[in-house]
Design an enzyme around this catalytic site. Structure first.
Site, PDB file in Angstrom:
ATOM      1  N   HIS A 131       0.802  -1.222   0.000  1.00  0.00           N
ATOM      2  CA  HIS A 131       0.000   0.000   0.000  1.00  0.00           C
ATOM      3  C   HIS A 131       0.831   1.266   0.000  1.00  0.00           C
ATOM      4  O   HIS A 131       0.443   2.261  -0.593  1.00  0.00           O
ATOM      5  CB  HIS A 131      -1.016  -0.052   1.144  1.00  0.00           C
ATOM      6  CG  HIS A 131      -2.097  -1.033   0.820  1.00  0.00           C
ATOM      7  ND1 HIS A 131      -2.024  -2.341   1.190  1.00  0.00           N
ATOM      8  CD2 HIS A 131      -3.215  -0.892   0.071  1.00  0.00           C
ATOM      9  CE1 HIS A 131      -3.080  -2.979   0.705  1.00  0.00           C
ATOM     10  NE2 HIS A 131      -3.815  -2.122   0.033  1.00  0.00           N
ATOM     11  N   GLU A 165     -11.714 -10.197  -5.440  1.00  0.00           N
ATOM     12  CA  GLU A 165     -10.293 -10.170  -5.089  1.00  0.00           C
ATOM     13  C   GLU A 165      -9.766 -11.550  -4.712  1.00  0.00           C
ATOM     14  O   GLU A 165      -8.575 -11.728  -4.512  1.00  0.00           O
ATOM     15  CB  GLU A 165     -10.065  -9.249  -3.885  1.00  0.00           C
ATOM     16  CG  GLU A 165     -10.562  -7.839  -4.104  1.00  0.00           C
ATOM     17  CD  GLU A 165     -10.195  -6.925  -2.955  1.00  0.00           C
ATOM     18  OE1 GLU A 165      -9.139  -6.304  -3.025  1.00  0.00           O
ATOM     19  OE2 GLU A 165     -10.987  -6.835  -1.994  1.00  0.00           O
ATOM     20  N   ASP A 214      -5.011  -7.828  -5.106  1.00  0.00           N
ATOM     21  CA  ASP A 214      -5.185  -8.997  -4.245  1.00  0.00           C
ATOM     22  C   ASP A 214      -5.478 -10.249  -5.058  1.00  0.00           C
ATOM     23  O   ASP A 214      -5.008 -11.332  -4.727  1.00  0.00           O
ATOM     24  CB  ASP A 214      -6.297  -8.741  -3.219  1.00  0.00           C
ATOM     25  CG  ASP A 214      -5.764  -7.979  -2.023  1.00  0.00           C
ATOM     26  OD1 ASP A 214      -4.696  -8.364  -1.518  1.00  0.00           O
ATOM     27  OD2 ASP A 214      -6.383  -6.976  -1.616  1.00  0.00           O
ATOM     28  N   CYS A 238     -10.133  -1.999 -10.475  1.00  0.00           N
ATOM     29  CA  CYS A 238      -9.517  -0.875  -9.760  1.00  0.00           C
ATOM     30  C   CYS A 238      -8.168  -1.255  -9.166  1.00  0.00           C
ATOM     31  O   CYS A 238      -7.626  -0.540  -8.335  1.00  0.00           O
ATOM     32  CB  CYS A 238     -10.450  -0.350  -8.679  1.00  0.00           C
ATOM     33  SG  CYS A 238     -10.904  -1.601  -7.471  1.00  0.00           S
TER      34      CYS A 238
HETATM   35  C1  PEP Z   1      -6.880  -4.606  -5.045  1.00  0.00           C
HETATM   36  O1  PEP Z   1      -6.683  -5.515  -4.242  1.00  0.00           O
HETATM   37  O2  PEP Z   1      -6.645  -4.681  -6.260  1.00  0.00           O
HETATM   38  C2  PEP Z   1      -7.409  -3.324  -4.572  1.00  0.00           C
HETATM   39  C3  PEP Z   1      -7.777  -2.400  -5.414  1.00  0.00           C
HETATM   40  O3  PEP Z   1      -7.459  -3.136  -3.231  1.00  0.00           O
HETATM   41  P1  PEP Z   1      -6.175  -2.818  -2.325  1.00  0.00           P
HETATM   42  O4  PEP Z   1      -4.987  -2.617  -3.224  1.00  0.00           O
HETATM   43  O5  PEP Z   1      -6.514  -1.610  -1.535  1.00  0.00           O
HETATM   44  O6  PEP Z   1      -6.055  -4.035  -1.492  1.00  0.00           O
HETATM   45 MG    MG Z   2      -7.517  -5.398  -2.239  1.00  0.00          MG
END
Ligand code: PEP
Ligand code: MG
Length: 757
Positions: A363, A604, A628, A675
């Site tokens: 993140h 995910e 994920d 996303c």
């Molecule tokens: C993902 O897992 O692709 C996602 C958009 O969520 P995050 O990266 O916040 O886990």
């Molecule tokens: Mg995610």
């Protein structure tokens, strides 16, 4: 044998530099295997040779002087094949290369094992005897085990020399490269500012003292404070503990009273080091000396030194808040970057970032991309506490950190930075143009946000909606869960900034690598544990406050969408729906005119992929979290630099899963978006468009690059490309095929500047 192995590794680990590490290795191995010779040869890339770096048994004068060009001799053969060679009579082997200076003619048997770190052979560990007798299997296995354990230590010691511009055999070098993983593309040249956690002696960087006299005075006052503490403790416990334990305090006081430690620290400060750095250095020296002692009691004393010095460090840090002096070209370096660290640096000064831990999919990396700051993660061999104040390059295209810059290299990189700025200026012109392919197919480009600053930046880039608002980011900046009202204010700001464009808010996704400081979750396997919707369903009070805040914030804008993370079954969606309806009803009863928003589910987890249709029936839209999904499909931790090269969204399994999700969602006539970071990779975006994703949601920093690529290809050619890659069985081949298409479309300049792996 295990105990011997452990002892050797421990002693080598405590060594001060490469030379002493190697001396310990040859001495200990020779002793343990009762061999007549033990030597270490290391590869020196500057002279393309394996240099005899340490030996016991061969002529001492040869050490550091004798070398074998790469590929030559038995050592060259071991390194070339990366496999051991065990011979009864070395001189009979066709590759035997007699080195007169070493005096090795006296030895017949030869066992050489490669020293391998991250797949590359650093050198060869050799034992020899005069007897014509092969080393036995147990001895060979011991040497292989030891070498595998020592490789990391040797690599680290080599890197520590390299940062000073010295090759393993002592040659002067420049442009030293430390590999890592690209987390955010782009190039930056600047000066390292190393951030370190408090009260940890092992992480204090070397730094110049600005006022030596003041620094000495300050150190002495802290030392006195510790003396007083220990005397107080000493008298407090008198009569309460055994005499033996009380003696420990006397030992402590003695260490301080005879000024042994203190004097050494003061001497180092006088040489120019700041007090914390000088203390850390002296502590390390003493700890090392004690740790390598054979005597159990004495080696245990290392713990006392650490404790004592940590007490002094505590005072040094307590009494003087370290105000980090950020230069105008700061490259932020830390063992583990955190969002809070980024927040502290004035934005105009932050040019690049390096984190020793973590990978390009964590993140913090996502945050770096959002901010458009070139960033390297997982530079595990970088001796970062030697880096403070040094001029370095962050090459976020190649995933490399470079130190000891030559003028030539600096010039080359300055040119790249100029090109980079030019490209950004050119892309700026696309801001107000629609995102349509050459054959007029419209693609919706939305953005991912977290903090309000992202929103302002993204409106600038012409984003058409928010596909993912990571609500945990504002939660991270609080010291407790934000109240319903506080949340509502934060959400309203985002909704207002984007209205009437849609804003997709994801319910709290904590757990995994996203820990809230005030809600720690201790688990052996956090990625497979309590995260996302699992946490919020178990804590309906947290979930209800959040969705009530979202609904209240949307009044008057009506552009809210809510999305559920980490869903693995329909039961979770049904439960969440009940709570959503309950929250809505409550607000209506409270007299508020709230519209029930469209609800979506994130795909995910592999389980969700194969339940897309069932899930789609329950909600209004589907959104794929490919970060994920890639992690769980490939079984590759998105934060672990060791396996970062296995993490690829272009893996055929990932592409197949994505296509399956699109077709299942379409069967239910539900909109499907993506996303994950993949959507912001221009090459991947072409494939995703061809698959039929309705919306690509990405970092604002990549939006114009994706738009530029989509405007230069046709939907027809994207379909051809997709058909072609879906026949392929290898991620690398797929990546190359995609790159080729971008080359053919004339947008190759963008290739270098933005890619996921
Ligand atoms: C993902 O897992 O692709 C996602 C958009 O969520 P995050 O990266 O916040 O886990
Ligand atoms: Mg995610």
């Amino acid at each position: 044998m295990l105990e011997k192995l452990r002892k050797i590794v421990q002693k080598v680990n405590a060594a001060e530099d490469l030379q002493s590490a190697l001396r310990i290795i040859v001495h200990r191995v020779r002793e343990t295997l009762e061999a007549q010779v033990c030597s270490v040869y290391l590869l020196d890339k500057d002279i393309n040779s394996h240099v005899l770096m340490a030996s016991e048994g061969l002529n001492e004068t040869a050490v550091g002087h004798v070398s074998l060009p790469v590929g030559e001799g038995l050592v060259g053969l071991v390194a070339k094949h990366a496999e051991p060679i065990n011979l009864q009579d070395a001189s009979l082997h066709p590759s035997y290369h007699y080195l007169q200076e070493t005096g090795e003619e006296n030895f017949n048997s030869f066992l050489g094992v490669p020293i391998i770190h991250h797949r590359s052979v650093l050198g060869v560990l050799v034992v020899q005897n005069d007897k014509r007798h092969r080393f036995d299997e147990g001895e060979e296995a011991f040497l292989i085990t030891l070498s595998a354990q020592l490789a990391g230590v040797i690599a680290h010691a080599e890197a520590t020399g390299a940062i000073e511009g010295i090759s393993p055999s002592g040659h002067k070098t420049s442009d030293t490269i430390f590999p890592g993983v690209s987390a955010s593309s782009g190039v930056a040249i600047g000066h390292a500012v190393v951030l370190f956690p408090l009260a940890d002696l092992s992480q204090i960087p070397n730094r110049q003292a600005s006022d030596i006299e003041r620094e000495v005075e300050f150190f002495n006052s802290c030392l006195n404070a510790v003396r007083k503490d220990i005397r107080d403790l000493h008298s407090k416990i008198a009569g309460h503990v055994a005499e033996g334990e009380r003696q420990l305090f006397d030992v402590y006081l003695h260490m301080l009273d005879d000024d042994a430690l203190g004097n050494e620290v003061v001497e180092r400060i006088k040489q120019g080091n700041w007090a914390q750095g000088a203390l850390a250095y002296v502590a390390h020296e003493h700890v090392r000396n004690f740790e390598i002692m054979e005597d159990e009691y004495l080696s245990e004393r290392a713990v006392d030194i650490k404790d004592l010095c940590s007490r002094v460090l505590f005072y040094l840090q307590e009494k003087e808040t370290v105000i980090t002096d950020y230069s105008t070209d700061t490259i932020l370096v830390s063992e583990e970057l955190t969002p809070a660290m980024l927040a502290e640096v004035p934005k105009d000064k932050l040019k690049g970032m390096i984190s020793i831990k973590g990978s390009g999919n964590s993140h913090v990396a996502i945050l770096a991309r959002t901010m458009g700051i070139p960033t390297i993660m997982g530079a595990v061999d970088l001796p970062y506490n030697k880096l403070d104040g040094r001029e370095i390059i962050v090459d976020g295209y190649k995933g490399e950190v470079i130190s000891n810059l030559s003028d030539q290299l600096r010039k080359r990189y300055l040119n790249t930075i100029k090109e980079q700025d030019l490209l950004i200026a050119e892309l700026d012109e696309l801001k107000d143009l629609p995102c349509v392919t050459a054959d007029n197919h419209r693609v919706n480009l939305w953005i991912n946000t977290g903090l309000i600053s992202d929103v302002i930046h993204s409106l600038d880039q012409g984003a058409e909606g928010i596909g993912l608002f990571r609500t945990e980011e504002p939660f991270l900046l609080h010291e407790r869960f934000p109240s319903e009202q506080e949340q509502s204010d934060i959400y309203r700001e985002q909704l207002r900034a984007f209205a009437p464009k849609p804003v997709t808010m994801r319910t709290l996704d904590v757990g995994g690598d996203k820990a809230l400081p005030y809600f720690p979750i201790e688990e052996a396997n956090p990625s497979l544990g309590w995260r996302g919707i699992r946490v919020t369903l178990d804590h309906p009070e947290i979930f209800m406050a959040q969705i009530r805040a979202m609904l209240r914030a949307s009044i008057g804008f009506e552009n809210l969408q809510i999305m559920l993370p980490m869903v693995s079954n329909v039961g979770e969606v049904n439960s969440a729906m009940q709570l959503l309806k309950k929250a809505h009803n409550e607000l209506i009863l409270e007299g508020l005119e709230v519209k029930f928003p469209p609800i979506g589910v994130m795909i995910e987890l592999p389980a969700a992929v194969y339940q897309t249709r069932a899930l789609a029936k329950l909600v209004d839209f589907i959104s794929v979290g490919s970060n994920d999904l890639t992690q769980y499909l490939l079984g590759v931790d998105r934060n672990n630099p060791r396996v970062a090269d296995l993490y690829s969204a272009f893996h055929p399994a990932v592409l197949n899963a994505l296509q399956h999700v699109v077709s299942e969602a379409q069967k239910e006539k539900k909109s499907v978006s993506i996303c994950g970071e993949m959507a912001g990779d221009p090459g991947a975006a072409v494939l995703l468009m061809a698959m039929g994703f309705d919306i690509l949601s990405m970092n604002a920093a990549t939006l114009l690059k994706v738009k530029s690529v989509i405007r230069s290809v046709s939907l027809g050619s994207a379909h051809d490309l997709l058909e072609q890659v879906m026949q392929m069985d290898d991620a690398q081949m797929i990546r190359s095929a995609v790159d080729m298409t971008l080359y053919d479309s004339g947008v190759d300049r963008l290739l270098r500047s933005s890619r996921t792996n």
